[in-house]
Design a protein around this motif. Structure first.
Motif, PDB file in Angstrom:
ATOM      1  N   LEU A  32      74.736  20.772 104.360  1.00  0.00           N
ATOM      2  CA  LEU A  32      74.184  20.933 105.700  1.00  0.00           C
ATOM      3  C   LEU A  32      73.549  22.306 105.897  1.00  0.00           C
ATOM      4  CD1 LEU A  32      73.885  19.597 108.477  1.00  0.00           C
ATOM      5  CD2 LEU A  32      76.132  20.502 109.073  1.00  0.00           C
ATOM      6  N   VAL A  72      69.847  23.035 105.317  1.00  0.00           N
ATOM      7  CA  VAL A  72      68.845  22.478 106.223  1.00  0.00           C
ATOM      8  C   VAL A  72      68.898  23.147 107.605  1.00  0.00           C
ATOM      9  CG1 VAL A  72      67.981  20.364 107.310  1.00  0.00           C
ATOM     10  CG2 VAL A  72      68.992  20.264 105.030  1.00  0.00           C
ATOM     11  N   VAL A  73      70.093  23.416 108.103  1.00  0.00           N
ATOM     12  CA  VAL A  73      70.225  23.990 109.444  1.00  0.00           C
ATOM     13  C   VAL A  73      70.320  25.504 109.379  1.00  0.00           C
ATOM     14  CG1 VAL A  73      71.358  21.919 110.331  1.00  0.00           C
ATOM     15  CG2 VAL A  73      72.747  23.803 109.498  1.00  0.00           C
ATOM     16  N   SER A  90      74.566  20.621 114.461  1.00  0.00           N
ATOM     17  CA  SER A  90      75.474  20.727 113.315  1.00  0.00           C
ATOM     18  C   SER A  90      76.882  20.284 113.694  1.00  0.00           C
ATOM     19  CB  SER A  90      75.521  22.164 112.800  1.00  0.00           C
ATOM     20  OG  SER A  90      74.266  22.565 112.348  1.00  0.00           O
ATOM     21  N   ILE A 139      71.965   9.937 112.596  1.00  0.00           N
ATOM     22  CA  ILE A 139      71.639  11.356 112.405  1.00  0.00           C
ATOM     23  C   ILE A 139      70.559  11.772 113.396  1.00  0.00           C
ATOM     24  CG2 ILE A 139      70.706  13.048 110.794  1.00  0.00           C
ATOM     25  CD1 ILE A 139      71.984  11.332 108.533  1.00  0.00           C
ATOM     26  N   THR A 163      70.542  14.954 116.452  1.00  0.00           N
ATOM     27  CA  THR A 163      69.709  16.143 116.267  1.00  0.00           C
ATOM     28  C   THR A 163      68.708  16.285 117.402  1.00  0.00           C
ATOM     29  OG1 THR A 163      68.120  14.918 114.927  1.00  0.00           O
ATOM     30  CG2 THR A 163      69.894  16.045 113.762  1.00  0.00           C
ATOM     31  N   LEU A 192      64.969  20.485 114.201  1.00  0.00           N
ATOM     32  CA  LEU A 192      65.763  19.811 113.173  1.00  0.00           C
ATOM     33  C   LEU A 192      65.294  18.371 112.960  1.00  0.00           C
ATOM     34  CD1 LEU A 192      68.034  20.352 111.228  1.00  0.00           C
ATOM     35  CD2 LEU A 192      69.656  19.698 112.992  1.00  0.00           C
ATOM     36  N   LYS A 228      62.988  17.742 110.147  1.00  0.00           N
ATOM     37  CA  LYS A 228      63.574  17.884 108.810  1.00  0.00           C
ATOM     38  C   LYS A 228      64.471  16.689 108.468  1.00  0.00           C
ATOM     39  CE  LYS A 228      63.833  22.902 109.247  1.00  0.00           C
ATOM     40  NZ  LYS A 228      64.724  24.069 109.198  1.00  0.00           N
ATOM     41  N   LEU A 244      67.619  16.384 105.879  1.00  0.00           N
ATOM     42  CA  LEU A 244      68.950  16.262 106.475  1.00  0.00           C
ATOM     43  C   LEU A 244      69.696  15.049 105.929  1.00  0.00           C
ATOM     44  CD1 LEU A 244      70.763  17.669 108.480  1.00  0.00           C
ATOM     45  CD2 LEU A 244      69.714  16.337 110.302  1.00  0.00           C
TER      46      LEU A 244
END
Length: 94
Positions: A19, A22-23, A31, A49, A53, A57, A60, A64
């Protein structure tokens, strides 16, 4: 609290959850939603997901989904709960 956040990161990496790659913040809103969802079930769908988010984010999403392709065991869930509870305790103390 930083030490607890690092411990959460280490547990996630042990479960092959990348994780942090990506974050920008492991303790950000998205997150935390994802971490709590991983504590409840093994596999998160792309749609689940996406619901967790927001902001940049969402752009992405492919990264993710790939980063969350790991295996969270009962032991990982126990450790995550323990660390998250401790962060909450520390925040209350402050």
């Amino acid at each position: 609290m930083v030490a607890e956040k690092n411990r959460i990161q280490k547990v996630l990496e042990d479960a092959n959850i990348k994780l942090r790659s990506v974050v920008s913040k492991i303790d950000g809103v998205s997150s935390m939603r994802i971490i709590h969802a991983l504590m409840e079930k093994d596999d998160l769908s792309r749609e689940e997901i996406a619901e967790m988010t927001h902001g940049r984010l969402r752009s992405k999403m492919d990264l993710l989904v790939e980063a969350l392709d790991g295996r969270v065991t009962g032991h990982h869930r126990f450790l995550l709960k323990m660390h998250l509870d401790h962060i909450e305790f520390l925040a209350d103390q402050i």
